[in-house]
Motif scaffolding. Sequence first.
Motif, PDB file in Angstrom:
ATOM      1  N   SER A  20     -25.709   9.759  32.902  1.00 21.34           N
ATOM      2  CA  SER A  20     -24.315  10.181  33.022  1.00 21.34           C
ATOM      3  C   SER A  20     -23.770   9.822  34.393  1.00 21.34           C
ATOM      4  O   SER A  20     -22.605   9.472  34.531  1.00 21.34           O
ATOM      5  CB  SER A  20     -24.175  11.680  32.744  1.00 21.34           C
ATOM      6  N   ARG A  23     -22.879   6.163  34.402  1.00 20.94           N
ATOM      7  CA  ARG A  23     -21.666   5.812  33.671  1.00 20.94           C
ATOM      8  C   ARG A  23     -20.402   6.171  34.448  1.00 20.94           C
ATOM      9  O   ARG A  23     -19.332   5.705  34.120  1.00 20.94           O
ATOM     10  CB  ARG A  23     -21.650   6.515  32.312  1.00 20.94           C
ATOM     11  N   ALA A  24     -20.522   7.015  35.452  1.00 20.25           N
ATOM     12  CA  ALA A  24     -19.355   7.366  36.257  1.00 20.25           C
ATOM     13  C   ALA A  24     -18.878   6.124  37.001  1.00 20.25           C
ATOM     14  O   ALA A  24     -19.663   5.280  37.405  1.00 20.25           O
ATOM     15  CB  ALA A  24     -19.699   8.490  37.231  1.00 20.25           C
ATOM     16  N   ASP A  25     -17.576   6.032  37.172  1.00 14.47           N
ATOM     17  CA  ASP A  25     -16.978   4.841  37.766  1.00 14.47           C
ATOM     18  C   ASP A  25     -16.117   5.257  38.961  1.00 14.47           C
ATOM     19  O   ASP A  25     -16.052   6.429  39.308  1.00 14.47           O
ATOM     20  CB  ASP A  25     -16.118   4.146  36.707  1.00 14.47           C
ATOM     21  N   GLU A  26     -15.465   4.299  39.570  1.00 20.30           N
ATOM     22  CA  GLU A  26     -14.597   4.597  40.693  1.00 20.30           C
ATOM     23  C   GLU A  26     -13.387   3.691  40.682  1.00 20.30           C
ATOM     24  O   GLU A  26     -13.349   2.679  39.992  1.00 20.30           O
ATOM     25  CB  GLU A  26     -15.330   4.485  42.023  1.00 20.30           C
ATOM     26  N   ASN A  82     -16.656   9.210  40.689  1.00 20.90           N
ATOM     27  CA  ASN A  82     -17.164  10.132  39.677  1.00 20.90           C
ATOM     28  C   ASN A  82     -16.159  10.340  38.552  1.00 20.90           C
ATOM     29  O   ASN A  82     -15.974  11.452  38.075  1.00 20.90           O
ATOM     30  CB  ASN A  82     -17.571  11.468  40.310  1.00 20.90           C
ATOM     31  N   ARG A  84     -14.676   8.724  34.690  1.00 24.32           N
ATOM     32  CA  ARG A  84     -14.994   7.888  33.538  1.00 24.32           C
ATOM     33  C   ARG A  84     -13.740   7.260  32.948  1.00 24.32           C
ATOM     34  O   ARG A  84     -13.807   6.264  32.269  1.00 24.32           O
ATOM     35  CB  ARG A  84     -15.731   8.715  32.493  1.00 24.32           C
ATOM     36  N   SER A  85     -12.585   7.897  33.199  1.00 24.63           N
ATOM     37  CA  SER A  85     -11.306   7.372  32.738  1.00 24.63           C
ATOM     38  C   SER A  85     -10.235   7.800  33.738  1.00 24.63           C
ATOM     39  O   SER A  85     -10.468   8.704  34.543  1.00 24.63           O
ATOM     40  CB  SER A  85     -10.981   7.910  31.339  1.00 24.63           C
ATOM     41  N   ASP A  88      -9.431  11.568  34.315  1.00 23.96           N
ATOM     42  CA  ASP A  88     -10.284  12.431  35.150  1.00 23.96           C
ATOM     43  C   ASP A  88      -9.674  12.687  36.525  1.00 23.96           C
ATOM     44  O   ASP A  88     -10.048  13.641  37.193  1.00 23.96           O
ATOM     45  CB  ASP A  88     -11.679  11.822  35.315  1.00 23.96           C
TER      46      ASP A  88
END
Length: 142
Positions: A20, A23-26, A82, A84-85, A88
């Motif tokens: 998880s 999978r977090a993005d920035e 942190n 995902r879309s 968030d």
Amino acid sequence: MVRRFGVFAAVLLLLGAFGSAARADEGRITLTIYKGGWVIGGSGGSGTLNFHGKRYPLSIGGLSYGLVFGGSKAQLAGRVSNIRSPRDVAGVYGAVGAGAAVGVGARAIVLRNEKGAVLELSGSQVGLIADLDLSGLAIGFK
């Protein structure tokens, strides 16, 4: 048999935790925030989230309570992590902070919202303001 199952379950939990996080993005974010008040303060402004090559316009509002005197304009830019879309990023960010600006000053802050999104911002602040307050900043989409 029970011991193997316990080890297997622990490995799955660890993989899930790392998965998880992986999978977090920035993205990148810019904010312009106007703040002013006398004991009770208010803030408002706008900004832009850049995420996966798309731009999302943001609106900003908030209240603060404590020692607040004066007014200022902050131009901040930085990283949001942190997420995902883009959704968030929307939410309420809390901070306990202190600062002062007379004329032009520097500002840096790290904020987190209830969804776990983390804003790492820095930039400049212009105005005459002194604050030692509890602040809440709400970010939403326009």
